[in-house]
Design a protein around this motif. Structure first.
Motif, PDB file in Angstrom:
ATOM      1  N   ALA A   8      75.973 -38.710 -24.199  1.00 40.82           N
ATOM      2  CA  ALA A   8      75.791 -39.489 -22.973  1.00 40.82           C
ATOM      3  C   ALA A   8      74.748 -40.575 -23.187  1.00 40.82           C
ATOM      4  CB  ALA A   8      75.395 -38.585 -21.818  1.00 40.82           C
ATOM      5  N   LYS A   9      73.646 -40.253 -23.864  1.00 37.65           N
ATOM      6  CA  LYS A   9      72.610 -41.252 -24.134  1.00 37.65           C
ATOM      7  C   LYS A   9      73.142 -42.335 -25.057  1.00 37.65           C
ATOM      8  CE  LYS A   9      68.429 -38.693 -23.240  1.00 37.65           C
ATOM      9  NZ  LYS A   9      67.090 -38.394 -23.706  1.00 37.65           N
ATOM     10  N   ARG A  11      76.249 -43.311 -25.279  1.00 34.58           N
ATOM     11  CA  ARG A  11      77.146 -44.130 -24.454  1.00 34.58           C
ATOM     12  C   ARG A  11      76.356 -45.105 -23.610  1.00 34.58           C
ATOM     13  NH1 ARG A  11      80.110 -39.734 -23.609  1.00 34.58           N
ATOM     14  NH2 ARG A  11      79.062 -39.249 -21.668  1.00 34.58           N
ATOM     15  N   GLN A  12      75.270 -44.620 -23.010  1.00 33.77           N
ATOM     16  CA  GLN A  12      74.423 -45.487 -22.185  1.00 33.77           C
ATOM     17  C   GLN A  12      73.828 -46.610 -23.021  1.00 33.77           C
ATOM     18  OE1 GLN A  12      71.627 -42.734 -20.504  1.00 33.77           O
ATOM     19  NE2 GLN A  12      72.897 -42.301 -18.723  1.00 33.77           N
ATOM     20  N   GLY A  15      76.512 -49.133 -23.776  1.00 37.72           N
ATOM     21  CA  GLY A  15      76.807 -49.898 -22.564  1.00 37.72           C
ATOM     22  C   GLY A  15      75.733 -50.951 -22.303  1.00 37.72           C
ATOM     23  N   ALA A  16      74.472 -50.570 -22.472  1.00 39.25           N
ATOM     24  CA  ALA A  16      73.367 -51.516 -22.279  1.00 39.25           C
ATOM     25  C   ALA A  16      73.446 -52.644 -23.298  1.00 39.25           C
ATOM     26  CB  ALA A  16      72.031 -50.797 -22.374  1.00 39.25           C
TER      27      ALA A  16
END
Length: 135
Positions: A8-9, A11-12, A15-16
């Motif tokens: 999840a991190k 992916r974040q 995305g950023a």
């Protein structure tokens, strides 16, 4: 560590990074348009019908600009789907109908394609069906 926390991190973070690259591409596209005589009216304009990357004006033409950056110019040119084009048309129509200052301008949908190490490619009136204007 909770199972799945690391993905999840990651992916974040991806995305950023993608959002940051997108903002840079929009700035490059805006500078390119300004060099061609356009006046930038807005970045990332949210309408109830979708977001417009750039809004620019030159003369009596209102250019609703989609900006795409990919690894090659060809990939960037092919990156706009029919669904995205429809969203742009609807957002452009909404904007020109609801902003008095824009009502007398001819609306046109443009694309600026970007790729590392290449000059931007500006396709004026990239999708003429639905809107059309000169310039």
């Amino acid at each position: 560590m909770v199972a799945g926390a690391r993905p999840a991190k990651a992916r974040q973070a991806r995305g950023a990074a993608a959002r940051k690259l997108g903002r840079r591409a929009e700035v490059v596209a805006a500078l390119w348009l300004m060099a061609k005589g356009y006046r930038i009216l807005g970045f990332r304009l949210a309408t109830p019908l979708g977001e417009i990357d750039l809004l620019a004006q030159r003369g009596k033409v209102l250019a609703v600009v989609e900006v795409k950056q990919r690894t090659t110019i060809e990939d960037a040119l092919d990156a706009v789907t029919p669904t995205q084009r429809d969203r742009l048309r609807r957002a452009a129509a909404h904007l020109s109908a609801h902003r008095l200052a824009l009502r007398d301008l001819s609306v046109r949908l443009d694309l600026i394609a970007l790729a590392p190490g290449r000059a931007p490619r500006h396709l004026a009136n990239a999708w003429p069906d639905g809107f059309g204007a000169g310039a």
